[in-house]
Design a protein around this motif. Structure first.
Motif, PDB file in Angstrom:
ATOM      1  N   LEU A   1       0.369  -1.826  -0.111  1.00  0.00           N
ATOM      2  CA  LEU A   1      -0.151  -0.061  -0.478  1.00  0.00           C
ATOM      3  C   LEU A   1       1.085   1.138   0.096  1.00  0.00           C
ATOM      4  O   LEU A   1       0.289   1.743  -0.678  1.00  0.00           O
ATOM      5  N   ASN A   2       1.619   1.503   0.566  1.00  0.00           N
ATOM      6  CA  ASN A   2       2.162   2.841   0.628  1.00  0.00           C
ATOM      7  C   ASN A   2       3.903   2.730   0.218  1.00  0.00           C
ATOM      8  O   ASN A   2       4.454   3.717   0.764  1.00  0.00           O
ATOM      9  N   LEU A   3       4.238   1.722  -0.476  1.00  0.00           N
ATOM     10  CA  LEU A   3       5.632   1.343  -0.992  1.00  0.00           C
ATOM     11  C   LEU A   3       5.767   1.365  -2.686  1.00  0.00           C
ATOM     12  O   LEU A   3       4.956   0.984  -2.881  1.00  0.00           O
ATOM     13  N   PHE A   4       6.715   2.245  -2.865  1.00  0.00           N
ATOM     14  CA  PHE A   4       6.919   1.652  -4.618  1.00  0.00           C
ATOM     15  C   PHE A   4       6.924   0.165  -4.962  1.00  0.00           C
ATOM     16  O   PHE A   4       8.348  -0.390  -3.608  1.00  0.00           O
ATOM     17  N   CYS A   5       6.358  -0.396  -5.499  1.00  0.00           N
ATOM     18  CA  CYS A   5       6.789  -2.038  -6.202  1.00  0.00           C
ATOM     19  C   CYS A   5       6.859  -2.520  -7.015  1.00  0.00           C
ATOM     20  O   CYS A   5       6.113  -1.634  -7.640  1.00  0.00           O
ATOM     21  N   ASN A   6       6.693  -3.795  -6.939  1.00  0.00           N
ATOM     22  CA  ASN A   6       6.915  -4.307  -8.804  1.00  0.00           C
ATOM     23  C   ASN A   6       7.727  -3.505  -9.682  1.00  0.00           C
ATOM     24  O   ASN A   6       7.840  -2.909 -10.155  1.00  0.00           O
ATOM     25  N   LEU A   7       9.401  -2.949  -8.891  1.00  0.00           N
ATOM     26  CA  LEU A   7      10.147  -2.018  -9.582  1.00  0.00           C
ATOM     27  C   LEU A   7      10.554  -2.993 -10.821  1.00  0.00           C
ATOM     28  O   LEU A   7      11.085  -4.036 -10.529  1.00  0.00           O
ATOM     29  N   SER A   8      10.787  -2.015 -11.898  1.00  0.00           N
ATOM     30  CA  SER A   8      11.852  -2.902 -13.429  1.00  0.00           C
ATOM     31  C   SER A   8      12.933  -1.434 -12.957  1.00  0.00           C
ATOM     32  O   SER A   8      12.645  -0.756 -12.469  1.00  0.00           O
ATOM     33  N   TYR A   9      13.326  -1.902 -14.116  1.00  0.00           N
ATOM     34  CA  TYR A   9      14.584  -0.119 -14.330  1.00  0.00           C
ATOM     35  C   TYR A   9      14.154   0.534 -14.551  1.00  0.00           C
ATOM     36  O   TYR A   9      14.651   1.824 -13.695  1.00  0.00           O
ATOM     37  N   PHE A  10      12.927   1.152 -15.173  1.00  0.00           N
ATOM     38  CA  PHE A  10      12.214   2.220 -15.156  1.00  0.00           C
ATOM     39  C   PHE A  10      10.520   2.430 -14.006  1.00  0.00           C
ATOM     40  O   PHE A  10      10.269   3.782 -14.332  1.00  0.00           O
ATOM     41  N   LEU A  11      10.448   1.609 -14.176  1.00  0.00           N
ATOM     42  CA  LEU A  11       8.992   1.128 -14.181  1.00  0.00           C
ATOM     43  C   LEU A  11       8.380   1.616 -12.386  1.00  0.00           C
ATOM     44  O   LEU A  11       9.419   0.396 -11.766  1.00  0.00           O
ATOM     45  N   SER A  12       7.894   1.270 -12.828  1.00  0.00           N
ATOM     46  CA  SER A  12       7.309   0.874 -10.578  1.00  0.00           C
ATOM     47  C   SER A  12       5.346   1.041 -10.683  1.00  0.00           C
ATOM     48  O   SER A  12       5.113   2.655 -11.064  1.00  0.00           O
ATOM     49  N   PHE A  13       4.839   0.903  -9.525  1.00  0.00           N
ATOM     50  CA  PHE A  13       3.710   2.074  -9.166  1.00  0.00           C
ATOM     51  C   PHE A  13       3.820   1.523  -7.532  1.00  0.00           C
ATOM     52  O   PHE A  13       3.857   1.075  -6.730  1.00  0.00           O
ATOM     53  N   ASP A  14       2.585   2.437  -6.931  1.00  0.00           N
ATOM     54  CA  ASP A  14       2.207   2.449  -5.994  1.00  0.00           C
ATOM     55  C   ASP A  14       0.895   2.578  -6.075  1.00  0.00           C
ATOM     56  O   ASP A  14       0.394   2.613  -7.016  1.00  0.00           O
ATOM     57  N   LEU A  15      -0.054   2.859  -4.407  1.00  0.00           N
ATOM     58  CA  LEU A  15      -1.682   2.724  -4.452  1.00  0.00           C
ATOM     59  C   LEU A  15      -2.034   3.692  -6.056  1.00  0.00           C
ATOM     60  O   LEU A  15      -3.149   3.714  -6.057  1.00  0.00           O
ATOM     61  N   LEU A  16      -1.373   4.383  -5.599  1.00  0.00           N
ATOM     62  CA  LEU A  16      -1.813   6.001  -6.268  1.00  0.00           C
ATOM     63  C   LEU A  16      -1.578   5.553  -8.018  1.00  0.00           C
ATOM     64  O   LEU A  16      -2.511   5.907  -8.984  1.00  0.00           O
ATOM     65  N   SER A  17      -0.727   5.226  -8.261  1.00  0.00           N
ATOM     66  CA  SER A  17      -0.388   5.061 -10.056  1.00  0.00           C
ATOM     67  C   SER A  17      -1.480   3.216 -10.327  1.00  0.00           C
ATOM     68  O   SER A  17      -2.459   3.061 -10.870  1.00  0.00           O
ATOM     69  N   TYR A  18      -1.826   2.933  -8.994  1.00  0.00           N
ATOM     70  CA  TYR A  18      -2.634   1.383  -9.357  1.00  0.00           C
ATOM     71  C   TYR A  18      -3.397   1.512  -9.759  1.00  0.00           C
ATOM     72  O   TYR A  18      -4.550   1.433 -10.927  1.00  0.00           O
ATOM     73  N   GLY A  19      -4.642   2.567  -8.998  1.00  0.00           N
ATOM     74  CA  GLY A  19      -5.834   3.237  -8.808  1.00  0.00           C
ATOM     75  C   GLY A  19      -5.972   3.567 -10.641  1.00  0.00           C
ATOM     76  O   GLY A  19      -6.787   3.434 -11.215  1.00  0.00           O
ATOM     77  N   LEU A  20      -4.925   4.892 -10.979  1.00  0.00           N
ATOM     78  CA  LEU A  20      -5.368   5.336 -12.130  1.00  0.00           C
ATOM     79  C   LEU A  20      -5.033   4.373 -13.311  1.00  0.00           C
ATOM     80  O   LEU A  20      -5.479   4.430 -14.212  1.00  0.00           O
TER      81      LEU A  20
END
Length: 446
Positions: free
Chosen positions: A42-61
């Motif tokens: 919920l509160n961390l950047f996760c699923n990191l790759s070289y330049f992509l990742s998401f947290d909850l804000l990105s996930y919902g959008l």
């Protein structure tokens, strides 16, 4: 994160084969289901790759973007019937979906700017290529130049920040604190135009009225949210200066929201009315983000997602009527309850969500935003009451005007709602009203 990007890239060649319209839509739906199963901290950047990742804000959008793009295809069956450049249309939608996916998941500020601008091109092509009236060229130019005019300063601002920090990673911005008036305006104006804020909102109703249904859906559903997302990400290092200047923007937003709510009562074009109501809702989101308080951030995030689903659904309804009556005028679209009683129910459900009735996400978002704005200043209560009241007013005006009254005698042929259209509206309404059951996820995301 790259796997979804690769899936989108490999969908592009399929667009150019024959009879792939519904297959592409099914693949997008499948991708949405896959994306829902991604592990999310919920509160961390996760699923990191070289330049992509998401947290909850990105996930919902991102989830909202994929859903709206899927529904755009479902709503545009007319193009398939007329065989109106269908392959290019599908390519356009997939390209747009890739750009939106990248905007919401890149970690690098420059890449964010790049994809933020790139998402403009497919939208422009949608409006100019598949719009209805000759004025669509003017609307496209409005959209392009309003956005580009404020975007170049944003690029300069990003380079300035890079010069200060020697990094462009959004995550590291929290270590920077800026007290520079020019930088503040440069960094936030591009997002306020995109939202759009009052005074720089003129491109929005024009673009909506001229766009085809798919263009209106993506504009209302996701493009307006790019501004909010950018503000939520970049407010971290503008805190100090924001506390000095935010009251100007908030007052303009709230007064503008009130004025535009009144302006909704003057509209005779259904699409125009829905577009202006978007501006009124976004004024609350801008205010919520700029007061820099926890509830404001949460409320703006919830309202952005709620408004994306609700507004998109209402544009679908407007288009369903347009396909039958060939007019968007409130004077001609009257007494629709006689023709399509079941569609009248969907009008009621989506209009009630638009005026923030329970159990929609809009209600949750507006309550949270009102709480945060009133905690910031007691005087904002007056404008909030007016905006909320008139929001219900123009929603009911739209509903009663279109569904009740005497049927226009010039309508000589008509057909009932199709199951595809009911499914389309259901896929807007169910997430909009069922996500409230898992609202705790959105409330604890910092």
């Amino acid at each position: 994160m790259m796997k979804f990007l690769m899936m989108m890239i490999f969908m592009i060649p399929i667009c150019f084969l024959k009879n792939m319209f519904w297959l592409i839509q099914m693949m997008m739906m499948f991708m949405l289901l896959l994306f829902m199963n991604v592990t999310l901290k919920l509160n961390l950047f996760c699923n990191l790759s070289y330049f992509l990742s998401f947290d909850l804000l990105s996930y919902g959008l991102i989830m909202l973007s994929i859903l709206i793009c899927t529904l755009m295809i479902m709503s545009s069956e007319n193009l398939l019937k007329m065989d109106y450049y269908v392959n290019f249309f599908l390519f356009n939608i997939i390209f747009l979906m890739m750009m939106l996916y990248l905007v919401f998941s890149v970690m690098n500020m420059f890449m964010f700017y790049l994809f933020f601008e790139a998402s403009l091109i497919p939208t422009l092509l949608l409006i100019i290529g598949w719009g209805y009236q000759p004025e669509r060229l003017t609307a496209g130019l409005y959209l392009l130049f309003y956005t580009l005019f404020m975007s170049l300063p944003l690029l300069m601002g990003i380079f300035y920040v890079f010069g200060e920090m020697m990094t462009m990673m959004i995550y590291f911005l929290k270590f920077l604190s800026v007290n520079n008036y020019i930088l503040y305006f440069v960094m936030i104006m591009a997002f306020l135009v995109k939202m759009p804020m009052y005074f720089v909102h003129l491109w929005l109703p024009k673009a909506h009225v001229e766009a085809p249904v798919s263009g209106s859906m993506i504009l209302a559903g996701v493009m307006l949210k790019l501004g909010g997302y950018g503000l939520l990400r970049l407010m971290i290092f503008l805190q100090k200066i924001n506390f000095k200047l935010n009251y100007i923007m908030i007052v303009i937003s709230l007064l503008g929201g009130f004025y535009i709510s009144l302006k909704c009562f003057c509209q005779i074009d259904i699409k125009s009315l829905i577009a202006y109501s978007s501006v009124a809702h976004m004024s609350l989101v801008i205010s919520g983000i700029l007061i820099m308080n926890y509830w404001g951030f949460i409320g703006s995030y919830i309202l952005m997602i709620g408004h994306g689903l609700c507004s998109s659904g209402m544009f679908c309804l407007a288009n369903i009527m347009y396909e039958r009556v060939h007019s968007r005028s409130l004077y001609i679209n009257k007494g629709m309850m006689n023709f399509m009683p079941s569609m009248s129910l969907w009008w009621f459900l989506l209009v009630s969500s638009n005026m923030a009735a329970p159990p929609s996400l809009n209600l949750m978002g507006e309550i949270t935003l009102m709480t945060s704005l009133i905690s910031w200043s007691w005087f904002s209560m007056i404008l909030l009451m007016l905006i909320s009241f008139f929001s219900a007013g123009y929603s009911l005006y739209l509903y009663s005007y279109t569904q009740h009254g005497e049927v226009y005698s010039g309508i000589y042929s008509y057909y009932m709602g199709l199951s595809r259209e009911y499914l389309l509206l259901m896929l807007h309404w169910i997430p909009l009203n069922m996500l409230i059951l898992k609202i705790d996820y959105s409330m604890i995301w910092f």
